[in-house]
Design an enzyme around this catalytic site. Structure first.
Site, mmCIF file in Angstrom:
data_model
loop_
_atom_site.group_PDB
_atom_site.id
_atom_site.type_symbol
_atom_site.label_atom_id
_atom_site.label_comp_id
_atom_site.label_asym_id
_atom_site.label_seq_id
_atom_site.Cartn_x
_atom_site.Cartn_y
_atom_site.Cartn_z
ATOM 1 N N PHE A 12 -3.613 4.009 -4.602
ATOM 2 C CA PHE A 12 -3.877 3.871 -3.167
ATOM 3 C C PHE A 12 -3.523 5.156 -2.408
ATOM 4 C CE2 PHE A 12 -2.566 -0.947 -3.390
ATOM 5 C CZ PHE A 12 -3.707 -1.234 -4.114
ATOM 6 N N ASN A 85 3.783 3.908 1.000
ATOM 7 C CA ASN A 85 2.968 3.379 -0.100
ATOM 8 C C ASN A 85 3.679 3.436 -1.453
ATOM 9 O OD1 ASN A 85 0.287 2.935 -1.652
ATOM 10 N ND2 ASN A 85 0.970 4.963 -2.336
ATOM 11 N N SER A 138 2.058 -6.521 -0.312
ATOM 12 C CA SER A 138 1.271 -7.079 -1.420
ATOM 13 C C SER A 138 1.072 -8.566 -1.188
ATOM 14 C CB SER A 138 2.035 -6.875 -2.737
ATOM 15 O OG SER A 138 1.409 -7.560 -3.799
ATOM 16 N N TYR A 151 9.799 -8.277 -8.457
ATOM 17 C CA TYR A 151 8.733 -7.531 -7.761
ATOM 18 C C TYR A 151 8.325 -8.292 -6.497
ATOM 19 C CZ TYR A 151 4.382 -5.237 -6.551
ATOM 20 O OH TYR A 151 3.396 -4.575 -5.850
ATOM 21 N N GLY A 182 -4.245 -7.610 -2.881
ATOM 22 C CA GLY A 182 -4.148 -8.382 -4.121
ATOM 23 C C GLY A 182 -4.420 -7.452 -5.292
HETATM 24 P P1 NDP Z 1 0.009 3.640 -8.718
HETATM 25 O O1 NDP Z 1 0.954 3.481 -9.855
HETATM 26 O O2 NDP Z 1 -1.361 4.125 -8.994
HETATM 27 O O3 NDP Z 1 0.674 4.576 -7.597
HETATM 28 C C1 NDP Z 1 2.029 4.460 -7.259
HETATM 29 C C2 NDP Z 1 2.475 5.692 -6.492
HETATM 30 O O4 NDP Z 1 3.841 5.522 -6.112
HETATM 31 C C3 NDP Z 1 2.366 6.950 -7.311
HETATM 32 O O5 NDP Z 1 1.839 7.987 -6.517
HETATM 33 C C4 NDP Z 1 3.799 7.257 -7.682
HETATM 34 O O6 NDP Z 1 3.995 8.657 -7.751
HETATM 35 C C5 NDP Z 1 4.547 6.694 -6.475
HETATM 36 N N1 NDP Z 1 5.938 6.390 -6.811
HETATM 37 C C6 NDP Z 1 6.391 5.437 -7.657
HETATM 38 N N2 NDP Z 1 7.718 5.510 -7.760
HETATM 39 C C7 NDP Z 1 8.119 6.542 -6.974
HETATM 40 C C8 NDP Z 1 9.374 7.137 -6.676
HETATM 41 N N3 NDP Z 1 10.522 6.676 -7.196
HETATM 42 N N4 NDP Z 1 9.414 8.193 -5.820
HETATM 43 C C9 NDP Z 1 8.278 8.664 -5.291
HETATM 44 N N5 NDP Z 1 7.062 8.156 -5.515
HETATM 45 C C10 NDP Z 1 6.985 7.113 -6.365
HETATM 46 O O7 NDP Z 1 -0.035 2.203 -8.026
HETATM 47 P P2 NDP Z 1 -0.757 1.671 -6.683
HETATM 48 O O8 NDP Z 1 -1.522 2.729 -6.005
HETATM 49 O O9 NDP Z 1 -1.427 0.418 -7.050
HETATM 50 O O10 NDP Z 1 0.530 1.295 -5.840
HETATM 51 C C11 NDP Z 1 0.775 1.767 -4.525
HETATM 52 C C12 NDP Z 1 1.506 0.688 -3.751
HETATM 53 O O11 NDP Z 1 0.681 -0.447 -3.648
HETATM 54 C C13 NDP Z 1 2.803 0.203 -4.389
HETATM 55 O O12 NDP Z 1 3.744 -0.011 -3.360
HETATM 56 C C14 NDP Z 1 2.398 -1.122 -5.033
HETATM 57 O O13 NDP Z 1 3.491 -2.001 -5.134
HETATM 58 C C15 NDP Z 1 1.386 -1.614 -4.020
HETATM 59 N N6 NDP Z 1 0.432 -2.614 -4.460
HETATM 60 C C16 NDP Z 1 -0.375 -2.429 -5.566
HETATM 61 C C17 NDP Z 1 -1.311 -3.389 -5.895
HETATM 62 C C18 NDP Z 1 -2.174 -3.287 -7.098
HETATM 63 O O14 NDP Z 1 -2.667 -4.336 -7.577
HETATM 64 N N7 NDP Z 1 -2.423 -2.099 -7.622
HETATM 65 C C19 NDP Z 1 -1.515 -4.569 -5.054
HETATM 66 C C20 NDP Z 1 -0.629 -4.661 -3.931
HETATM 67 C C21 NDP Z 1 0.275 -3.702 -3.641
HETATM 68 P P3 NDP Z 1 4.834 9.441 -8.872
HETATM 69 O O15 NDP Z 1 4.738 8.654 -10.144
HETATM 70 O O16 NDP Z 1 4.196 10.776 -8.927
HETATM 71 O O17 NDP Z 1 6.202 9.491 -8.306
HETATM 72 C C1 8X3 Z 2 0.403 -5.975 -6.928
HETATM 73 C C2 8X3 Z 2 -0.425 -7.213 -7.000
HETATM 74 O O1 8X3 Z 2 -0.452 -9.564 -8.004
HETATM 75 O O2 8X3 Z 2 -0.138 -7.691 -9.526
HETATM 76 O O3 8X3 Z 2 1.253 -6.014 -5.830
HETATM 77 O O4 8X3 Z 2 1.637 -8.389 -8.059
HETATM 78 S S1 8X3 Z 2 0.216 -8.252 -8.196
#
Ligand code: NDP
Ligand code: 8X3
Length: 250
Positions: A12, A85, A138, A151, A182
């Site tokens: 995202f 994010n 989420s 989580y 989602g």
């Molecule tokens: P990704 O794993 O693709 O991206 C996660 C991002 O978070 C990466 O850029 C990572 O960067 C960064 N990150 C993780 N841990 C750290 C840290 N300790 N310090 C700094 N940066 C960090 O996942 P998504 O894009 O899916 O996730 C983005 C957000 O959306 C999260 O909060 C996730 O919980 C939420 N979400 C995701 C959903 C899904 O189904 N994918 C649904 C709903 C919410 P790096 O590793 O370089 O540090």
């Molecule tokens: C990420 C969506 O349903 O995998 O927040 O927890 S779920």
């Protein structure tokens, strides 16, 4: 416009950075993977006429968050939009079998990291009586699901913090939005299942999941409403998903 996006190295955050650049926003992009940040910075600078400032830090370290964000030149502190994010899931186990280290990484990243970044940036917004915080929650913060325990807990916390933030920031003319996606196919499940790509892929089998670009469009829409309009709470799922628990797979 200046937008700060945490976790811009994939999923995202990366898509949001590209979408905001397309609309002319200058960007502060953050994450832990320096190479990915540099690559994104080059792509954006080559494609769009915007300024980009990259900061490589771990949101779990209050010291690093404060030091890195406070180190930016004065111009960059006039942040209009903060997209909280950065986040992750680590493992998926019944509560009595969960790994303590997984719980800590999720709580420290999703809750404490969001708070550290917000605590550093919000005083700048308050001083200007202007700004917009967009927290990525989420559906896991709306309904709990089996083995999601910690989580889900972190995302319920994001929901509560967002609601309270909105009240606290009301007198300061700062908008607060939650975007609660989602199932979306990013690196999320690969991280959750610690590199097990077959397991990660199986999460999205039998339905058409959300893509990062879908969320980026929604975040941009929220950020681009007129000054008197605030989108408070957005829940977005794929067509096949009714809640955290109900996904119709073919
Ligand atoms: P990704 O794993 O693709 O991206 C996660 C991002 O978070 C990466 O850029 C990572 O960067 C960064 N990150 C993780 N841990 C750290 C840290 N300790 N310090 C700094 N940066 C960090 O996942 P998504 O894009 O899916 O996730 C983005 C957000 O959306 C999260 O909060 C996730 O919980 C939420 N979400 C995701 C959903 C899904 O189904 N994918 C649904 C709903 C919410 P790096 O590793 O370089 O540090
Ligand atoms: C990420 C969506 O349903 O995998 O927040 O927890 S779920």
């Amino acid at each position: 416009m200046i937008t700060l996006i945490t976790g811009a190295t994939s999923g995202f955050g990366r898509a949001i950075a590209l979408k905001f650049a397309e609309h002319g926003s200058d960007l502060i992009i953050t994450g832990r993977r320096k190479g990915k940040l540099e690559e994104l910075e080059h792509i954006i600078k080559d494609t769009y006429d915007v300024k980009v400032f990259s900061l490589c830090f771990d949101v779990r370290s209050h010291e690093a968050v404060k030091e890195e964000l406070e180190s930016v030149p004065h111009f960059w502190k006039e942040i209009d939009v903060l997209v909280n994010n950065a986040g992750l899931a680590s493992g998926m186990s019944a509560i009595h079998e969960g790994e303590i280290a997984d719980w800590e990484v999720m709580i420290d990243t999703n809750v404490k990291g969001l708070l550290y970044v917000s605590r550093t940036v919000l005083p700048w917004m308050v001083a200007r009586q202007k700004g917009h915080v967009i927290n990525i929650g989420s559906t896991a913060g709306k309904d709990a699901y089996p083995n999601g325990n910690v989580y889900c807990g972190t995302k319920f916390a994001v929901d509560a913090i967002t609601k309270s933030m909105r009240i606290d920031l009301l007198p300061h003319k700062i908008k607060v939005t939650a975007v609660n996606p989602g199932a979306a196919e990013t690196e999320f499940s690969l991280v959750r299942f610690k590199g097990d790509s077959a397991k990660a892929k199986s999460v999205y089998q039998g339905f058409d999941p959300l893509q990062a670009e879908d969320i980026a469009e929604i975040v941009w829409f929220a950020a681009s409403r007129p000054p008197h309009v605030v989108l408070n709470d957005i829940v977005v799922t794929p067509l096949a998903q009714a809640s955290s628990v109900f996904i119709h797979r073919s």
